[in-house]
Design an enzyme around this catalytic site. Structure first.
Site, PDB file in Angstrom:
ATOM      1  N   CYS A 108       6.531  -0.354  -5.202  1.00 36.10           N
ATOM      2  CA  CYS A 108       7.739  -0.124  -4.430  1.00 36.10           C
ATOM      3  C   CYS A 108       7.600   0.945  -3.359  1.00 36.10           C
ATOM      4  O   CYS A 108       8.028   0.765  -2.214  1.00 36.10           O
ATOM      5  CB  CYS A 108       8.903   0.184  -5.357  1.00 36.10           C
ATOM      6  N   HIS A 131      12.320   3.753  -8.769  1.00 36.13           N
ATOM      7  CA  HIS A 131      12.164   2.738  -7.732  1.00 36.13           C
ATOM      8  C   HIS A 131      12.443   3.357  -6.377  1.00 36.13           C
ATOM      9  O   HIS A 131      13.102   4.383  -6.274  1.00 36.13           O
ATOM     10  CB  HIS A 131      13.154   1.594  -8.008  1.00 36.13           C
ATOM     11  N   ASP A 170      15.504  -4.440  -0.155  1.00 34.69           N
ATOM     12  CA  ASP A 170      14.425  -4.054  -1.068  1.00 34.69           C
ATOM     13  C   ASP A 170      13.207  -4.926  -0.809  1.00 34.69           C
ATOM     14  O   ASP A 170      13.164  -6.094  -1.230  1.00 34.69           O
ATOM     15  CB  ASP A 170      14.890  -4.224  -2.515  1.00 34.69           C
TER      16      ASP A 170
END
Lengths: 320, 663, 305
Positions: free
Chosen positions: B408, B452, B468
């Protein structure tokens, strides 16, 4: 100032007498038990305050938890300390006379009816209190000692009973008057035995100690309390014939008389010499009589006679 | 028991036991030299008790004190502060053993013990450690009792049981105080324990996030008033990172500063009500779903929509929030922020910048550009892995065009760089994503490995938009969690072999784990978190309105009531109450005494009755009746009939003129 | 049955003038299966009382005059060689009567006293190896002179304890004495006395005594008395457990005489002087006859309820 204090004390005594009247048997209950925190208890409160401040500053609930727990423990300790005294029964027990200079023993009985009692403390402050435990349903004989300084009745006054059990944070106490007293005989003082001057009728015998009542063996009879133990027939006892006493006949007119007037020294000294004489003569098994101003005790050799003589000596000249 | 009383054996036994128990939880964070010191002092004290050794002389004690202070200085570098303070406290606690001659000293030592127990709570306040602390507390209480007991008492367990009994007696009272005692704010600030904590930091490099992903520690738990939303909607914002130095993302200075201003936003769409119990992070920010509106005592919304509390979270913290996920965030962007969110360090990632310019030309519309970028991540062979290759100077260039392996932080970082290069204001959001649902407790568990990073960019008029990029590469990470995303690789919780989360594959153990976690959660929520607003709400539900007066009165009344109940139970006054016959006899005796007839000590009922009948002929009949009844019940062994006795007593009372009845 | 008993007491009172209380106590003592010690000067009616009691209760009567030369055999009986049968034949002594009057018991040697007292205690006599039971009922009335003149052997405490009660009759009241002087001689009256109770009735009455209820309140009172006698300094020694039992038994008999099936503290108080007087001794009193003052103290100071 002093008189003010004395008045204060007298008032306190009167109040106590009303609240806890003198009695030979006292059960401690809410009328008779006082309770306050001890110094340790105040220290404990300080600890709780510190913990609480810590809890507040750190916003820590567990610290709150412990602080409150200890605070609750403190509150619960009031009840438990009260309980560690309440319901206890104190009972007077007869005491044994002592001589001046000895430690007088003032016994009493503690009776636990419904629960057991631990770490009780009894005594007469400022003397150190002595500890005692009593099991549930049991009774304990407690012997308290006080120095016997003067002849006569030794009355120690109100007895302090206290308990700090279980946590020592509180002290519960009571002042009870069990009417305890002990007879203090004069201290024996060795010296010549102060015999009465018998005058002319005993001339032929002279003023000597006559082994009166020891010369003519008469026979045996069963022992009675009060008999001179020196005359016990131990041989017969060992043969299993029970306690028998050898009986002797004393000759009339040969009795020994102890006399206050013929003792030397001041009043106390005379009493001490007489005390010594009574003890000596009794130990040797002589029958003797005693004369004090206003008191006359007929001759006898029994233990109870000795006790009566000593009692008379102890109480001579004292207000009754 | 006054005067210099010695310390009974039982007390010493329990004191030493308690000392050991008190010290054990501290062993993790105090210097090791404390252990030998403690063993030596304990052994010495036992030898003193056995009369094999003497108390240390003055100079020995002085030497020990100097040594201990030096030791604290060497170990902590200071003698102030919580850790050094605790070490010093423990050392004194141990040394005091050698000075413990009399009851008073032992008392002080026991009080110190209680204090040390509380310091342990500052470091560790879990259910287990609390349960453990019951041991030293009971032992300290036993030592306190032992001090009072006879020196001949030889049964230490009886003393402990007594202590436990007393603590149990105090328990209801304690709960009452705990519930009702109002919690006030800190009086002054206190040093806090230095504890190494895992969690998000103010700046982030990909390696940090990878590190975090290996930890199975709990980050926070969340309970929703309604159903728990789907996982892909659960983006827990902690903070935004808007400053890039070429290697690390961090907060810009404006962003970092607290309470600059609250950004404008419009509530819109559905509302989520939830409660979060956060583990201590040592950082001020709180975890929240976008866009949260915190109550004043929880914290404030900051310029980047993070929620921040006034003080760093040093202990587990419980708070309630309302969030509007569909709210419009900052439709107008001030110039300062705009510039901030477009800034890129010069001299880094030339290839990325070129590619961004290319994209910009291709897609003049911002939205289209973002979509294209996401599609790029989706289409091209990007790979989600926790074992990315090492990147060089131009990390984003290497990542986007060469290695294409990462997680991420790599994706979010790269995307923001591209967007900024293309002239779209953007920043990295750091936080947690998803969580594990505890079915039985119906709450969400979020662990450190759920950490995250994602992206938000700004659209004129529409405000900040979250995207995202990781979702495009590894949708299973978002939908099912990290473990699923790493299923092929097997790198989930690599370094943490003992992690509870590893038990997830064994159903029974997993259930146990979740049940245990629920217990802990409730512990934290209802016990540790019973503060401030939580307490107020609870009290309101019980008392209606809460004001000081009512609270105080309730507390005092309840304490008095509880003490009364306890007193009744402890003292059992009914056992001491004389039987009915005796009570009524006393009443009658009092009545007759007022009339001048007093029963003598040695006088029996019958004779007294006859005397009274003669003395008060007018009442002879009633007097006789009472005493006949009395004799029947007491001596003849007839059924004890309290009522008959009372009736007889009442008849006598009524037969008297009214002024003689009660006096 | 109780009416019969009252009639019996009335008959005795007809002979023994002005001694209702003592007669009642003596009857209570008989009912409680105890033995009676009467301490009085000669000529106060001890013999008359015993004789009357025997007659009215229908008991066989024997009198033993204790003298210094009395031998145990004179009390218990001896075996005599019978020339005809060539065997020893036992000739039972005066003790084998239902009511034995042991007159002036303190004149005999301790040995002879013991022979009687042991028989009283055990209810049987062992002579030359064979045991012979005493009759049932068996009631001893012993008398002794209070002033210990020369040649007497005072009963020691341990022996005194075997008598349930000690009574003293005392001089009669002037009215009673006047009646005594004016009336028929006692001997004639005695001859006219008729048995009122038979053996079976007496046995029934004696069996009733233990059944009389003594509730906790009364037991506690007896205990308080015993404890007071033990704890007080003016008592040389206190009431023995046997003494406490005796007190309760006598109180039960007294309650029965009063027609009650339960004991009240007043019963205990009524029998207290007779039962306890000879079992306690004052500390300051070496002679051992100051029991009365102590009994008065107990009656006054021990809480009855």
């Amino acid at each position: 100032m002093r008189s003010l204090l004395a008045a204060q004390r007298a008032r306190w005594q009167r109040w106590l007498n009303r609240r806890i009247p003198p009695a030979r048997e006292v059960r401690l209950d809410q009328r008779r038990i006082f309770i306050i925190p001890t110094r340790q208890g105040l220290g404990f409160l300080l600890l709780i305050a510190l913990l609480l401040i810590g809890a507040i500053n750190y916003q820590n609930n567990l610290a709150y938890f412990l602080a409150f727990w200890l605070l609750s423990l403190f509150l619960v300790a009031i009840l438990n300390t009260y309980r560690s005294l309440s319901g206890l029964v104190l009972r007077h027990l007869p005491s044994v006379p002592v001589f001046v200079g000895e430690q007088a023993c003032l016994p009493l009985e503690l009776i636990a009816e419904r629960r057991s009692y631990q770490a009780l403390a009894l005594g007469w402050p400022p003397a150190q209190l002595s500890g005692a435990d009593v099991e549930q349903g049991g009774n304990t004989r407690v012997e308290l000692f006080l120095p016997a300084a003067k002849r006569g009745w030794l009355k120690p006054g109100r007895l302090r009973v206290e308990s700090r059990f279980p946590l020592g944070l509180f002290v519960a106490w009571s002042w009870v008057d069990l009417d305890q007293q002990v007879l203090v005989y004069p201290a024996p003082m060795a010296g010549a035995i102060p015999l009465a001057d018998h005058g002319a009728q005993d001339d032929d015998e002279g003023v000597r100690i006559i082994p009166a009542g020891v010369d003519d063996y008469q026979g045996l009879r069963t022992y009675q309390p009060g008999d001179n133990k020196r005359r016990l027939h131990w041989k017969a006892y060992s043969r299993g014939q029970g306690l028998l006493v050898k009986e002797f006949a004393g000759l009339a007119g040969r009795d020994v008389w102890l006399d206050f007037a013929s003792a030397s020294g001041g009043v106390e000294q005379r009493l001490s010499r007489l005390t010594h004489a009574v003890l000596t003569l009794h130990q040797q098994g002589h029958a003797f009589g005693m004369r004090l101003p206003g008191v006359e005790l007929a001759p006898s050799d029994s233990a109870s006679h000795r006790d009566a003589c000593l009692r008379a000596l102890a109480l001579y000249g004292l207000p009754t | 028991m006054s005067g210099p009383a010695l310390i009974p054996r039982i007390s010493l036994t329990w004191l030493l036991a308690a000392q050991a128990l008190v010290i054990i939880p501290h062993l993790l964070h105090v210097p090791t030299w404390l252990i030998p010191l403690w063993l030596v002092c304990g052994g010495w004290r036992i030898q003193i008790f056995r009369q094999r050794a003497d108390y240390p002389r003055g100079w020995v004690k002085a030497l020990l004190l100097v040594g201990v202070t030096a030791g604290v200085l060497l170990s902590h570098g200071t003698v102030v502060g919580l850790d050094a303070g605790v070490t010093l406290l423990l050392a004194t606690f141990v040394l005091k053993l050698l000075e413990m001659k009399r009851q008073r000293d032992a008392q002080v030592l026991i009080y110190m013990g209680f204090f040390v127990v509380v310091t342990a709570y500052l470091f560790e306040d879990s259910l287990l450690s609390f349960a453990y602390s019951l041991l030293p507390i009971s032992c300290l209480t036993a030592a306190l009792i032992g001090l009072q007991q006879s020196r001949f008492n030889q049964r230490p367990w009886a003393t402990w049981r007594l202590a436990a009994g007393l603590l149990l007696q105090a328990l209801p009272l304690m709960l009452l105080l705990f519930v009702f005692f109002p919690r006030i704010g800190p009086l002054w600030s206190m040093p806090t324990p230095d504890v190494a904590r895992t969690g998000l930091a103010e700046s982030m490099s990909p390696a940090d996030v990878a590190e975090l992903s290996r930890s199975s520690e709990l980050a926070f738990r969340a309970t929703f008033d309604g159903p728990i939303p789907a996982k892909e909607r659960l983006y827990w914002r902690a903070l935004t990172l808007d400053d890039f130095d070429g290697r690390r993302w961090s907060q810009s200075s404006i962003n970092r500063r607290a309470n600059v201003f609250e950004p404008p936003w419009q509530k819109q769409g559905e509302v989520l009500d939830y409660q979060i119990l956060m583990q201590p992070t040592g950082q001020p920010w709180l975890f929240a779903l976008d866009v949260a509106e915190p109550a004043a005592d929880v914290g404030r919304l900051q310029v980047d929509f993070r929620v921040q509390s006034a003080v760093p979270v040093e202990q587990a913290q419980l708070y309630r929030l309302q969030s509007w996920p569909e709210a419009v965030r900052q439709p107008q962007l001030p110039d300062v922020l705009r510039r901030l969110n477009l800034r890129l360090p010069s001299g880094f990632d030339p290839r990325t910048r070129a590619w961004a310019a290319e994209l910009r030309q291709q897609y003049p519309d911002d939205q289209a550009l973002v979509l294209a970028l996401l599609q790029h991540f989706n289409r091209e062979p990007f790979h989600y892995t926790l074992r990315p290759p090492v990147l060089g100077q131009h990390s984003n260039d290497e990542f986007l065009f060469a290695t294409r392996r990462g997680f991420c932080a790599h994706y979010a970082g790269a995307m923001v760089v591209v967007l900024r290069a293309a002239g779209i204001p953007a920043r990295v959001v750091a936080g947690y994503q998803g969580g594990e649902v505890n079915q039985t407790g119906n709450y969400l568990l979020v662990h450190q490995f759920d950490a995250h990073a994602w992206v938000e960019y700004w659209r004129p008029g529409k405000g900040w938009q979250s995207v995202d990029p990781t979702f495009e590469v590894a949708p299973e990470r978002i939908e099912f969690g990290l473990e699923e995303a790493l299923a092929d690789e097997g790198s989930f919780l690599e370094g943490d072999l003992l992690a509870g989360a590893r038990l997830r594959n064994i159903p029974l153990l997993n259930q146990l784990r979740l049940a245990w976690d629920e217990l802990n959660y409730n512990w934290q929520r209802w016990v540790l978190g019973y503060q401030g607003e939580q307490q107020l709400r609870w009290l309101q539900s019980w008392l209606g309105t809460v004001d000081w007066q009512r609270l105080g009165l309730t507390l005092v009344a309840a304490v008095a009531l509880l003490l009364m109940v306890l007193a009744t139970w402890l003292l059992k006054p009914w056992q001491a109450r004389p039987p009915a016959q005796q009570r009524y006899l006393q009443q009658v005796e009092r009545l007759l005494a007022h009339l001048g007839v007093q029963r003598q000590t040695g006088e029996g009922a019958r004779r007294f009755s006859q005397r009274a009948q003669v003395a008060i002929p007018a009442q002879a009949a009633v007097i006789k009746a009472f005493f006949q009844e009395y004799e029947r019940q007491v001596f003849a062994g007839e059924q004890v009939d309290e009522l008959a006795l009372r009736a007889a007593c009442q008849r006598l009372r009524r037969a008297l003129p009214w002024w003689q009845r009660w006096r | 049955m109780l009416d019969t008993l009252e009639k019996a007491i009335a008959s005795i009172n007809h002979v023994v003038l002005g001694k209702e209380q003592q007669v009642r106590l003596a009857v209570a003592c008989l009912l409680a299966r105890g033995h009676l010690l009467i301490e009085d000067l000669p000529g106060m009616g001890k013999t008359t009382l015993s004789h009357a009691l025997a007659k009215v209760m229908g008991l066989s009567f024997q009198r033993i005059q204790f003298t210094s030369d009395l031998l145990p055999g004179d009390i218990l009986g001896t075996s005599v060689f019978d020339k005809n049968s060539g065997q020893f034949v036992f000739h039972p002594g005066p003790i084998f009567a239902e009511l034995v009057l042991a007159d002036e018991i303190n004149r005999a040697t301790p040995k002879s006293q013991s022979a009687l007292l042991e028989a009283m205690e055990e209810g049987q006599v062992t002579i030359e190896g064979s045991t012979r039971p005493l009759p049932e009922p068996f009631f001893v009335i012993a008398t002794q002179n209070p002033v210990s003149s020369s040649g007497t052997f005072a009963l020691p405490e341990s022996q005194l304890d075997r008598f349930l009660m000690r009574l003293s009759l005392g001089y009669p009241s002037p009215a009673a004495e006047k009646n005594l002087l004016m009336g028929v001689t006692r001997r004639e009256l005695m001859q006219n006395l008729q048995p009122v109770l038979n053996h079976a009735q007496l046995a029934t009455l004696q069996a009733e005594v233990p059944k009389v209820q003594a509730r906790e309140a009364v037991i506690d009172y007896v205990l308080r008395i015993a404890e007071a006698s033990r704890a007080q300094p003016q008592f040389a020694y206190g009431l023995s457990p046997r003494g406490a039992l005796a007190l309760l038994a006598a109180a039960k008999a007294w309650a029965l005489l009063a027609g009650r099936a339960y004991v009240i503290p007043e019963d205990v108080q009524s029998v207290l002087p007779a039962v306890v007087g000879h079992r306690v001794r004052q500390q300051a009193d070496a002679s051992g006859h100051g029991g009365a003052a102590l009994v008065q103290w107990l009656l006054r100071e021990v809480p009855a309820l």
